[in-house]
Design a protein around this motif. Sequence first.
Motif, PDB file in Angstrom:
ATOM      1  N   ALA A  32       2.455  13.533  -4.007  1.00 13.80           N
ATOM      2  CA  ALA A  32       2.354  12.076  -3.913  1.00 13.80           C
ATOM      3  C   ALA A  32       1.971  11.479  -5.262  1.00 13.80           C
ATOM      4  O   ALA A  32       2.524  10.463  -5.691  1.00 13.80           O
ATOM      5  N   LEU A  33       1.048  12.137  -5.949  1.00 12.75           N
ATOM      6  CA  LEU A  33       0.578  11.585  -7.224  1.00 12.75           C
ATOM      7  C   LEU A  33       1.678  11.617  -8.271  1.00 12.75           C
ATOM      8  O   LEU A  33       1.826  10.681  -9.059  1.00 12.75           O
ATOM      9  N   LEU A  45       3.884   8.833  -7.623  1.00 14.23           N
ATOM     10  CA  LEU A  45       3.245   7.548  -7.948  1.00 14.23           C
ATOM     11  C   LEU A  45       3.315   7.245  -9.440  1.00 14.23           C
ATOM     12  O   LEU A  45       3.370   6.091  -9.840  1.00 14.23           O
ATOM     13  N   ILE A  57      -3.897  -5.323  -7.164  1.00 13.52           N
ATOM     14  CA  ILE A  57      -4.621  -4.478  -8.112  1.00 13.52           C
ATOM     15  C   ILE A  57      -5.981  -5.086  -8.449  1.00 13.52           C
ATOM     16  O   ILE A  57      -6.128  -6.311  -8.455  1.00 13.52           O
ATOM     17  N   ILE A  67      -9.532   0.610 -16.151  1.00 16.82           N
ATOM     18  CA  ILE A  67      -9.090   1.432 -15.032  1.00 16.82           C
ATOM     19  C   ILE A  67      -8.827   0.510 -13.852  1.00 16.82           C
ATOM     20  O   ILE A  67      -9.664  -0.315 -13.494  1.00 16.82           O
ATOM     21  N   GLY A 123      -7.557  -0.233  -9.839  1.00 17.88           N
ATOM     22  CA  GLY A 123      -7.486   0.379  -8.521  1.00 17.88           C
ATOM     23  C   GLY A 123      -6.466  -0.331  -7.660  1.00 17.88           C
ATOM     24  O   GLY A 123      -6.329  -1.546  -7.750  1.00 17.88           O
ATOM     25  N   PHE A 124      -5.732   0.420  -6.864  1.00 18.89           N
ATOM     26  CA  PHE A 124      -4.882  -0.216  -5.868  1.00 18.89           C
ATOM     27  C   PHE A 124      -4.853   0.636  -4.610  1.00 18.89           C
ATOM     28  O   PHE A 124      -5.305   1.761  -4.612  1.00 18.89           O
ATOM     29  N   TYR A 125      -4.388   0.069  -3.523  1.00 13.89           N
ATOM     30  CA  TYR A 125      -4.462   0.814  -2.269  1.00 13.89           C
ATOM     31  C   TYR A 125      -3.199   0.609  -1.458  1.00 13.89           C
ATOM     32  O   TYR A 125      -2.446  -0.336  -1.655  1.00 13.89           O
ATOM     33  N   LEU A 175      -6.549   3.231   5.053  1.00 16.98           N
ATOM     34  CA  LEU A 175      -5.875   2.945   3.797  1.00 16.98           C
ATOM     35  C   LEU A 175      -6.146   4.041   2.781  1.00 16.98           C
ATOM     36  O   LEU A 175      -7.163   4.703   2.844  1.00 16.98           O
ATOM     37  N   ILE A 176      -5.200   4.213   1.869  1.00 10.56           N
ATOM     38  CA  ILE A 176      -5.357   5.211   0.813  1.00 10.56           C
ATOM     39  C   ILE A 176      -5.633   4.480  -0.485  1.00 10.56           C
ATOM     40  O   ILE A 176      -4.957   3.509  -0.815  1.00 10.56           O
ATOM     41  N   GLU A 177      -6.628   4.947  -1.196  1.00 15.42           N
ATOM     42  CA  GLU A 177      -6.924   4.299  -2.474  1.00 15.42           C
ATOM     43  C   GLU A 177      -6.466   5.155  -3.635  1.00 15.42           C
ATOM     44  O   GLU A 177      -6.601   6.378  -3.619  1.00 15.42           O
ATOM     45  N   PHE A 178      -5.925   4.493  -4.633  1.00 16.48           N
ATOM     46  CA  PHE A 178      -5.552   5.168  -5.876  1.00 16.48           C
ATOM     47  C   PHE A 178      -6.168   4.412  -7.034  1.00 16.48           C
ATOM     48  O   PHE A 178      -6.566   3.266  -6.886  1.00 16.48           O
ATOM     49  N   SER A 179      -6.232   5.076  -8.176  1.00  8.06           N
ATOM     50  CA  SER A 179      -6.570   4.309  -9.369  1.00  8.06           C
ATOM     51  C   SER A 179      -5.711   4.755 -10.534  1.00  8.06           C
ATOM     52  O   SER A 179      -5.278   5.903 -10.603  1.00  8.06           O
ATOM     53  N   VAL A 180      -5.453   3.794 -11.413  1.00  4.24           N
ATOM     54  CA  VAL A 180      -4.589   4.032 -12.559  1.00  4.24           C
ATOM     55  C   VAL A 180      -5.437   4.005 -13.811  1.00  4.24           C
ATOM     56  O   VAL A 180      -6.254   3.108 -13.986  1.00  4.24           O
ATOM     57  N   ILE A 181      -5.264   5.003 -14.656  1.00  2.00           N
ATOM     58  CA  ILE A 181      -6.012   5.037 -15.911  1.00  2.00           C
ATOM     59  C   ILE A 181      -5.188   4.326 -16.973  1.00  2.00           C
ATOM     60  O   ILE A 181      -4.117   4.794 -17.360  1.00  2.00           O
TER      61      ILE A 181
END
Lengths: 288, 320
Positions: free
Chosen positions: A163-164, A167, A177, A245, A247-249, A257-263
């Motif tokens: 998944a990552l 993404l 975001i 950094i 974050g989005f979900y 819900l699934i949380e992700f974050s982008v560096i």
Amino acid sequence: MNNSKDSIEYKLLSRCSNFNNEKKIVDALDSRYSLTGSQKNYLILKPTEGDNNTSKNKKRKKKSLSILRQITSNTGNNNNNNNNKFNGLRTRNEFKTFIKNNLKLQKNLNKKLSCTTNSVESFQEFNEILKFEDFIKINELWNSYLKNLLSVSNNKLPNVQAALSKLSSADLIGSFITVIKSSTYNNVGIAGIVIWESQYNFIIVTPRNNNWKDDINIPIPTLSVNYTSKEKIGGIRIISKRNTIFGFYLPINDQELIEFSVIGNRFLIKSYDRANKKFKNHNVNDLI
Amino acid sequence: MLCDLNVPWPVNDYETKPTLDQLNTLKLIILTLDELNYTHIAINLTIPQNLKLANNKINVNPIDLKLLNLPRWKGSINDQGHDHDSTGSGSFKNIQKIFKRLTISIEEPSKCSLLSKLNNFNSVFDVISIQPLSEKALLLAVTNLDIDLISFKFDEKLPCFLKHKLICSAIEKGIKFEISYNSLLSDNNYIKRQFFTNTLSLIRSSRSRGLIISSGAKSFLELRSLFDITNLIILLGMNHNDCKLSMTDIPGKVILNGRLRYKSYKQIVTIDEFSNILNNEIEEENNNREDSNLFIKDNDKKRKSYLNNVMEREKKKLKN
């Protein structure tokens, strides 16, 4: 053809050392337009190096033309226009000016708001500014796009690593975001829907009055939290990716819900290059 | 944040299980580390290069913290439920996280079949390090491998002369070097001498950048506090400030690097909130890191998350 001795050509040639004879001059003048002589009956025009001047002139002329005329004029010319980097009609440039104008409007509104106690809705500029509500539909579209991409359904969840990696090449336009961490501390906590992603920046639309201050519950009503005029307006924000950094979900159903974050530091790539790029691990010194 | 990334696991292979005595000494070490104000600890499994991998992915990691019957970590999720008592015997005073670290000692890289399977370890170990025993292995570790740490054997001669160019290119890449001080505390004079020469050359070639200091203690008597170690390392010519950094910040970066390898795709998109990356409790509880149910946990907590709140509020506004 004027062969009289008063003509300018005759007088000029009489000064020339090659034509010391009167007869020579008359002969030369007679044969200058002939088809058989050494002279040719046409002029050769070669392009000079001063190309810039001419193109500038053309630009000036074309700016004065109305948009309708430009559209109706030759298609060949239009192609030339599109190649020009600074052409106002290029979608990219049009978008740029649109955002510039919007930011300008927000600035004006901000000035006006800070002087008065009137609500934002009472100002004329408010109608022209981008509003968060209009973009909620885009966010819903994006949610379904990401669900498709990660093949998420109610029961089944994808593998983390797969998944990552998907993404990393996903499109983020339309995602909701927030700025989780940033070296520019004023940006921390800003949330909104992404409308454009450039190499170094996210352009997002933020909601009105929505900030962390809404989550504070103060029991004493007189101590209510005040919003700055910028927060009251909302609208477009340009947030640089560097040292931040995000974050989005992704909501799966009503409860989960699934949380992700982008560096952001590793995200400094144009979005269309990101799809094919091979990424590498780097030193983490800039992430703490 | 005070880290000790080298608490050795008593057993070096998969077949033998640690005896009760060994487990007790390990527990004692961890408890003394807690007493010495350490907050982040990594338990280190060292395996030789010719070891065969276990078939089952869960069995790849023999380190089982449940065997130790440790007290609860400080500020853990379970802690908030019942008997919340930070001073009692129920929980650690200082230790917040316990990580798992793998060290592969390599002599001949071509014979080592584990190196091609390093990706399998990513999901099981938090920190992956390599112990080069020859110059070839050191070169390979610096240039090609995706690892966090390089550690030398400090009680023996170094595999080769350490060049500044090689060491610093590794540090620029993000690979740090480890000094473990346990060999200094041994009785043998030869080992002590080796420790001094080795650390001196390591400090010289790295210009005291990118070093971490860890214990590698086999008994709890070999542990020292932060200030004891700084005194010792200042003796070897390292800056006071650098020494403190190598016990606090730089090990933190090592852990972050290792965690990001598992929790993110090439450090671009991470799962979970970024501040949660060092948090390995959920995986420890499940004891099954490969599973995707890691995705969603305690929904109620996440549901209250800020992002969702804003979005819901806006949607409600629209409906009205």
